[in-house]
Scaffold this active site. Structure first.
Site, mmCIF file in Angstrom:
data_model
loop_
_atom_site.group_PDB
_atom_site.id
_atom_site.type_symbol
_atom_site.label_atom_id
_atom_site.label_comp_id
_atom_site.label_asym_id
_atom_site.label_seq_id
_atom_site.Cartn_x
_atom_site.Cartn_y
_atom_site.Cartn_z
ATOM 1 N N SER A 64 0.784 -1.242 0.000
ATOM 2 C CA SER A 64 0.000 0.000 0.000
ATOM 3 C C SER A 64 0.805 1.275 0.000
ATOM 4 C CB SER A 64 -0.956 0.005 1.195
ATOM 5 O OG SER A 64 -1.985 -0.915 0.929
ATOM 6 N N THR A 94 -5.705 -17.048 4.439
ATOM 7 C CA THR A 94 -4.546 -16.359 3.858
ATOM 8 C C THR A 94 -3.943 -17.067 2.645
ATOM 9 O OG1 THR A 94 -4.069 -15.481 6.044
ATOM 10 C CG2 THR A 94 -2.265 -15.440 4.436
ATOM 11 N N SER A 116 -9.813 1.116 3.073
ATOM 12 C CA SER A 116 -10.281 0.135 2.100
ATOM 13 C C SER A 116 -9.475 0.201 0.814
ATOM 14 C CB SER A 116 -11.764 0.388 1.776
ATOM 15 O OG SER A 116 -12.178 -0.458 0.713
ATOM 16 N N ASN A 117 -8.938 -0.929 0.388
ATOM 17 C CA ASN A 117 -8.227 -0.981 -0.890
ATOM 18 C C ASN A 117 -9.107 -0.522 -2.040
ATOM 19 O OD1 ASN A 117 -5.538 -2.207 -0.338
ATOM 20 N ND2 ASN A 117 -6.807 -3.802 0.578
ATOM 21 N N ASN A 123 1.493 -11.856 7.021
ATOM 22 C CA ASN A 123 0.558 -12.631 7.863
ATOM 23 C C ASN A 123 1.208 -12.991 9.188
ATOM 24 O OD1 ASN A 123 -2.001 -13.742 8.375
ATOM 25 N ND2 ASN A 123 -1.252 -15.801 7.873
#
Ligand SMILES: CC1(C)S[C@@H]2[C@H](NC(=O)CCCC[C@H](NC(=O)C[NH3+])C(=O)[O-])C(=O)N2[C@H]1C(=O)[O-]
Length: 351
Positions: free
Chosen positions: A62, A123, A160-161, A329
């Protein structure tokens, strides 16, 4: 205020703790005026046994959102769109709510559901199901709008992506040019970011790079090499590849006005608190972090399969730091790695 000197022993201690918590390797680069500190440890490639070094390229996740924001804000300066106009004025297909503005998208206040909540609920299966997929922006947006919004437009901060996928679609719709061209012409080339690229949907990294390893939800299972993927699930929300030196140069250029006119830079850096004690904030595609020594740093974090990134600068661009651990993760590694901010900007060692 003059900053304390960076604590290199602090950075090394953080990196060591990150590895003890499961990261195969870690790197940190601090640019402090003309002085450069490069620290790294562990492995860039577990199978080959290649050691990590601070110049290797990696997926920034991101942190890509700050690059997308710069392109968008340059278009605002060119009068191509208005921050407070409805996003639907600039999209090929309308979002369900006309009240969502361009600014809501840039500040994660649109309420649009983040489709990755479902996509990556499990995941590794989630990752394996999309790692070679190529999505259109619209397919990702449709995944989001199949869900009720998280909040009314403007009513709350909800990361939010989807917001930055919509912005990528918007930029391509307005200009008729692909994001890759926009990034290259407006940022990578002018700043000479030779280790930064946007190769979506190609899955491979080129040159000298670190491999990334995502941890399974069942932590007794081995790490999964997640280096090769299209990152098509993120695109303008997370598919940039870069390096510590390029990210440090990028954020220094942003805050010193090399990429944006004063008005647009002011808007981008207009931070709104997003946590209870106000030490974390979000502007437009930009995070703010107030550190223990009273300095606020600006940049972005990144989480993509196999890579955690922190990339921040002081407001004057004089000191900037990028750190990366090549796993994901693993929330423990992510929060430990955040300790490089305190070491780099406040000169503190982790407890
Ligand atoms: C807000 C964040 C943390 S999440 C958001 C974006 N990354 C993603 O949305 C990827 C989510 C899945 C990553 C995956 N996790 C799972 O699959 C969990 N089930 C893993 O750790 O490899 C990014 O980057 N942002 C970070 C940011 O801005 O710092």
């Amino acid at each position: 205020p003059t900053l304390p000197d960076p604590s290199l022993t602090g950075v090394l201690a953080v990196q060591k703790q990150a590895m003890a918590a499961g990261a195969p390797g870690a790197l940190t680069r601090i640019d402090s005026g003309a002085t450069v500190h490069k620290l790294s440890m562990g492995k860039a490639d577990r199978a080959a046994g290649t050691v990590m070094d601070a110049d290797r390229r990696f997926r920034v996740g991101s942190v890509s959102k700050s690059f997308t924001t710069v392109v968008l804000m340059q278009l605002v300066a060119e009068g191509r769109l208005d921050l407070d106009a409805p996003a639907n004025d600039y999209l090929p297909r309308a979002l369900p709510d006309d009240r969502i503005t361009v600014r809501h998208l840039l500040s994660h206040r649109s309420g649009l559901w983040d489709y990755t909540n479902d996509m990556f609920y499990h995941t590794v299966p989630g990752f394996e199901s999309v790692r070679n997929k190529v999505f259109t922006y619209q397919e990702l947006i449709d995944l989001s709008t199949a869900h009720a919004p998280a909040n009314e437009p403007g009513a709350a901060y909800s990361y939010s992506n989807t917001n930055f996928v919509v912005l990528g679609q918007m930029i391509e719709h307005i200009t008729g040019l692909p994001m890759a061209t926009q990034y290259e012409q407006r940022i990578f080339k002018p700043l000479g970011l030779r280790n930064t690229s946007y190769v979506h949907p190609r899955t491979t990294l080129t040159g000298s790079y670190a491999r990334g390893y995502v941890r399974d939800d069942d932590t007794t299972l081995p790490l999964v090499d997640s280096t090769e993927q299209t990152v098509s699930w993120a695109q303008s929300a997370g598919a940039v590849i870069s390096s510590s030196s390029d990210l440090n140069r990028f954020f220094a250029a942003v805050v010193t006005g090399k990429l944006l006119a004063p008005e647009q830079l002011r808007e981008m850096m207009s931070m709104v608190p997003v946590n209870a004690d106000g030490t974390q904030s979000y502007g437009l595609g930009l995070r703010g972090r107030e550190l223990s020594c009273g300095v606020t740093v600006y940049g972005h974090t990144g989480t993509v399969q196999g890579y955690y990134t922190y990339a921040f600068t002081t407001a004057d661009g004089k000191r900037r730091m990028t750190s990366m651990a090549n796993t994901s993760n693993n929330g423990t590694v992510n929060s430990i790695l955040g300790g490089t901010l305190e070491a780099a900007f406040c000169g503190t060692d982790p407890t």
